[in-house]
Write a protein that holds these residues in place. Structure first.
Motif, mmCIF file in Angstrom:
data_model
loop_
_atom_site.group_PDB
_atom_site.id
_atom_site.type_symbol
_atom_site.label_atom_id
_atom_site.label_comp_id
_atom_site.label_asym_id
_atom_site.label_seq_id
_atom_site.Cartn_x
_atom_site.Cartn_y
_atom_site.Cartn_z
ATOM 1 N N SER A 12 -7.344 4.052 14.438
ATOM 2 C CA SER A 12 -6.104 3.299 14.197
ATOM 3 C C SER A 12 -6.327 2.039 13.357
ATOM 4 C CB SER A 12 -5.448 2.926 15.532
ATOM 5 O OG SER A 12 -6.334 2.141 16.309
ATOM 6 N N ARG A 13 -7.581 1.704 13.038
ATOM 7 C CA ARG A 13 -7.830 0.549 12.158
ATOM 8 C C ARG A 13 -7.320 0.865 10.752
ATOM 9 N NH1 ARG A 13 -10.041 -0.266 7.971
ATOM 10 N NH2 ARG A 13 -10.901 1.831 8.077
ATOM 11 N N ARG A 14 -6.650 -0.094 10.134
ATOM 12 C CA ARG A 14 -6.175 0.090 8.759
ATOM 13 C C ARG A 14 -6.565 -1.098 7.896
ATOM 14 N NH1 ARG A 14 -5.563 4.343 10.177
ATOM 15 N NH2 ARG A 14 -7.228 4.501 8.676
ATOM 16 N N SER A 15 -6.694 -0.842 6.613
ATOM 17 C CA SER A 15 -6.811 -1.955 5.669
ATOM 18 C C SER A 15 -5.392 -2.459 5.429
ATOM 19 C CB SER A 15 -7.429 -1.473 4.356
ATOM 20 O OG SER A 15 -8.779 -1.129 4.577
ATOM 21 N N THR A 16 -5.146 -3.670 5.894
ATOM 22 C CA THR A 16 -3.783 -4.221 5.885
ATOM 23 C C THR A 16 -3.612 -5.176 4.719
ATOM 24 O OG1 THR A 16 -3.696 -4.010 8.274
ATOM 25 C CG2 THR A 16 -2.154 -5.553 7.288
ATOM 26 N N GLU A 95 -3.979 -9.223 -4.348
ATOM 27 C CA GLU A 95 -2.742 -9.256 -3.570
ATOM 28 C C GLU A 95 -2.975 -9.490 -2.073
ATOM 29 O OE1 GLU A 95 -1.104 -5.739 -2.348
ATOM 30 O OE2 GLU A 95 0.967 -6.196 -2.909
ATOM 31 N N PRO A 96 -3.901 -8.747 -1.424
ATOM 32 C CA PRO A 96 -4.103 -9.003 0.012
ATOM 33 C C PRO A 96 -4.589 -10.417 0.293
ATOM 34 C CG PRO A 96 -5.077 -6.905 -0.632
ATOM 35 C CD PRO A 96 -4.727 -7.628 -1.890
ATOM 36 N N LEU A 97 -5.385 -10.987 -0.619
ATOM 37 C CA LEU A 97 -5.868 -12.362 -0.417
ATOM 38 C C LEU A 97 -4.695 -13.324 -0.359
ATOM 39 C CD1 LEU A 97 -8.866 -12.754 -2.922
ATOM 40 C CD2 LEU A 97 -8.914 -11.976 -0.550
ATOM 41 N N ALA A 160 -6.884 -6.744 8.785
ATOM 42 C CA ALA A 160 -7.778 -7.222 7.733
ATOM 43 C C ALA A 160 -7.859 -6.224 6.593
ATOM 44 C CB ALA A 160 -9.166 -7.472 8.321
ATOM 45 N N CYS A 161 -8.294 -6.720 5.460
ATOM 46 C CA CYS A 161 -8.603 -5.842 4.331
ATOM 47 C C CYS A 161 -9.893 -6.355 3.688
ATOM 48 C CB CYS A 161 -7.462 -5.844 3.309
ATOM 49 S SG CYS A 161 -7.691 -4.629 1.985
ATOM 50 N N TRP A 162 -10.941 -5.566 3.781
ATOM 51 C CA TRP A 162 -12.222 -5.901 3.133
ATOM 52 C C TRP A 162 -12.099 -5.465 1.685
ATOM 53 C CZ3 TRP A 162 -17.495 -3.185 4.588
ATOM 54 C CH2 TRP A 162 -18.547 -3.886 3.978
ATOM 55 N N MET A 163 -12.381 -6.349 0.773
ATOM 56 C CA MET A 163 -12.073 -6.083 -0.633
ATOM 57 C C MET A 163 -13.262 -6.325 -1.556
ATOM 58 S SD MET A 163 -8.590 -8.253 -0.646
ATOM 59 C CE MET A 163 -8.220 -7.904 -2.367
ATOM 60 N N ALA A 164 -13.444 -5.370 -2.477
ATOM 61 C CA ALA A 164 -14.449 -5.540 -3.528
ATOM 62 C C ALA A 164 -13.852 -6.279 -4.727
ATOM 63 C CB ALA A 164 -14.963 -4.171 -3.975
ATOM 64 N N GLY A 165 -12.541 -6.087 -4.956
ATOM 65 C CA GLY A 165 -11.878 -6.644 -6.145
ATOM 66 C C GLY A 165 -12.184 -8.114 -6.412
ATOM 67 N N ALA A 200 -1.716 5.592 7.388
ATOM 68 C CA ALA A 200 -3.140 5.956 7.354
ATOM 69 C C ALA A 200 -3.440 6.830 6.139
ATOM 70 C CB ALA A 200 -3.500 6.702 8.627
ATOM 71 N N PRO A 201 -4.321 6.384 5.258
ATOM 72 C CA PRO A 201 -4.727 7.258 4.152
ATOM 73 C C PRO A 201 -5.492 8.471 4.694
ATOM 74 C CG PRO A 201 -5.442 4.990 3.771
ATOM 75 C CD PRO A 201 -5.024 5.095 5.208
ATOM 76 N N ALA A 202 -5.403 9.579 3.957
ATOM 77 C CA ALA A 202 -6.037 10.821 4.426
ATOM 78 C C ALA A 202 -7.550 10.651 4.479
ATOM 79 C CB ALA A 202 -5.670 11.964 3.492
ATOM 80 N N ARG A 203 -8.172 11.381 5.364
ATOM 81 C CA ARG A 203 -9.627 11.413 5.455
ATOM 82 C C ARG A 203 -10.117 12.821 5.129
ATOM 83 N NH1 ARG A 203 -9.291 6.455 5.511
ATOM 84 N NH2 ARG A 203 -10.647 5.103 6.701
ATOM 85 N N LYS A 204 -11.299 12.915 4.556
ATOM 86 C CA LYS A 204 -11.912 14.231 4.352
ATOM 87 C C LYS A 204 -12.149 14.867 5.716
ATOM 88 C CE LYS A 204 -14.473 12.726 0.295
ATOM 89 N NZ LYS A 204 -15.801 12.383 -0.232
HETATM 90 C C1 LIG Z 1 -16.319 -1.893 0.340
HETATM 91 C C2 LIG Z 1 -14.807 -1.775 0.288
HETATM 92 C C3 LIG Z 1 -14.120 -2.314 -0.788
HETATM 93 C C4 LIG Z 1 -12.698 -2.276 -0.822
HETATM 94 N N1 LIG Z 1 -12.045 -2.926 -1.840
HETATM 95 C C5 LIG Z 1 -10.690 -3.059 -1.780
HETATM 96 C C6 LIG Z 1 -9.999 -3.877 -2.722
HETATM 97 O O1 LIG Z 1 -10.592 -4.480 -3.627
HETATM 98 N N2 LIG Z 1 -8.662 -3.994 -2.622
HETATM 99 C C7 LIG Z 1 -7.958 -3.367 -1.620
HETATM 100 O O2 LIG Z 1 -6.730 -3.546 -1.566
HETATM 101 N N3 LIG Z 1 -8.578 -2.568 -0.701
HETATM 102 C C8 LIG Z 1 -9.933 -2.416 -0.749
HETATM 103 N N4 LIG Z 1 -10.594 -1.670 0.208
HETATM 104 C C9 LIG Z 1 -9.829 -0.978 1.261
HETATM 105 C C10 LIG Z 1 -9.753 0.533 0.961
HETATM 106 O O3 LIG Z 1 -8.786 0.763 -0.029
HETATM 107 C C11 LIG Z 1 -9.397 1.265 2.269
HETATM 108 O O4 LIG Z 1 -10.454 1.080 3.199
HETATM 109 C C12 LIG Z 1 -9.187 2.765 2.059
HETATM 110 O O5 LIG Z 1 -8.079 3.021 1.240
HETATM 111 C C13 LIG Z 1 -8.965 3.481 3.404
HETATM 112 O O6 LIG Z 1 -7.881 2.891 4.098
HETATM 113 P P1 LIG Z 1 -8.074 2.330 5.583
HETATM 114 O O7 LIG Z 1 -9.118 1.265 5.553
HETATM 115 O O8 LIG Z 1 -6.720 1.786 5.988
HETATM 116 O O9 LIG Z 1 -8.490 3.464 6.447
HETATM 117 C C14 LIG Z 1 -11.982 -1.649 0.235
HETATM 118 C C15 LIG Z 1 -12.699 -1.086 1.299
HETATM 119 C C16 LIG Z 1 -14.089 -1.149 1.339
HETATM 120 C C17 LIG Z 1 -14.838 -0.587 2.523
#
Ligand SMILES: Cc1cc2nc3c(=O)[nH]c(=O)nc-3n(C[C@H](O)[C@H](O)[C@H](O)COP(=O)(O)O)c2cc1C
Length: 216
Positions: A12-16, A95-97, A160-165, A200-204
């Motif tokens: 249930s964790r999501r990137s928000t 955007e998430p920041l 939370a959203c962990w971001m590389a961007g 929730a985005p799809a998973r393999k």
């Molecule tokens: C290392 C890493 C980098 C990511 N970079 C970004 C990013 O730059 N911007 C963003 O909006 N989401 C980013 N994400 C989030 C992913 O898009 C997200 O984890 C993926 O779509 C699956 O969705 P979920 O986390 O809700 O399951 C990143 C996730 C990870 C693990």
């Protein structure tokens, strides 16, 4: 046994990317770092460190640095047919920041390759055994700690959203935070309380990601 609950938490964790208009306090974040520090790491070196940015002025400067890099990237592609492709996910750089009330900047550090150093001291060629070239252990350790942090955030009702961007501005962020050498940022985490449910985005499927090597 807590295994089913743990799996449900992970599922249930999501990137928000949208957050409630509710501040985050230091006390809300402290358990996240307790979770991070339990992670495994090569030789237990714990190559991680975090900045918890609750100061809105500093957060704004970080966002400004990322925006500046995204603008430069857009300018780079201006007039090209690929600009539209960039625009399609360009917001995901910052955007998430902007939506989150707080940021966490995970960091990792490298250690000298002890095995390579040993071989070099013995007058042998270290290259066939250079472990660091074959496995980025410190990065893996810091990523494991950060995953713990994200799960703890979710368990605590944060999002939370962990971001590389934002790493387009990695050097600028390191300078703004005056990071101690040799730590370098490993992305940025937008963090706050969730505004709405994120789909929730799809998973393999499991069959596609696991090959079983069973006893004959
Ligand atoms: C290392 C890493 C980098 C990511 N970079 C970004 C990013 O730059 N911007 C963003 O909006 N989401 C980013 N994400 C989030 C992913 O898009 C997200 O984890 C993926 O779509 C699956 O969705 P979920 O986390 O809700 O399951 C990143 C996730 C990870 C693990």
């Amino acid at each position: 046994m807590i295994a089913p609950e743990l799996l449900a938490l992970m599922q249930s964790r999501r990137s928000t990317r949208r957050f409630a208009d509710r501040p985050v306090a230091r006390a809300d974040l402290e358990p996240l770092f307790e979770a991070a520090r339990t992670a495994p790491s090569a030789t237990n070196r714990q190559p991680w460190r975090y900045n918890a940015v609750l100061d809105p002025a500093l957060r704004a400067r970080i966002i400004e640095a990322v925006r500046g890099k995204v603008d430069a990237l857009r300018a780079e592609l201006a007039g090209s047919e690929y600009l539209a492709d960039l625009t399609a996910y360009g917001d995901f750089f910052h955007e998430p920041l902007e939506a989150a009330p707080a940021l966490i900047i995970p960091q990792y550090r490298l250690f000298p390759d002890a095995i390579a150093a040993l071989l070099a001291r013995a007058g042998r060629d270290p290259r066939p055994y250079a472990l660091a070239d074959r496995m980025p252990s410190e990065l893996c350790g810091a990523a494991a700690a950060t995953m713990n942090l994200l799960l703890m955030a979710h368990a605590a009702g944060l999002a939370a959203c962990w971001m590389a961007g934002p790493m387009l501005a990695r050097e600028e962020i390191a300078a703004l935070l005056a990071l101690p050498a040799p730590f370098v940022p490993l992305g940025a985490i937008a963090i706050g309380y969730p505004a709405a449910e994120t789909p929730a985005p799809a998973r393999k499927p499991t069959e596609r990601i696991v090959e079983w090597n069973l006893p004959a």
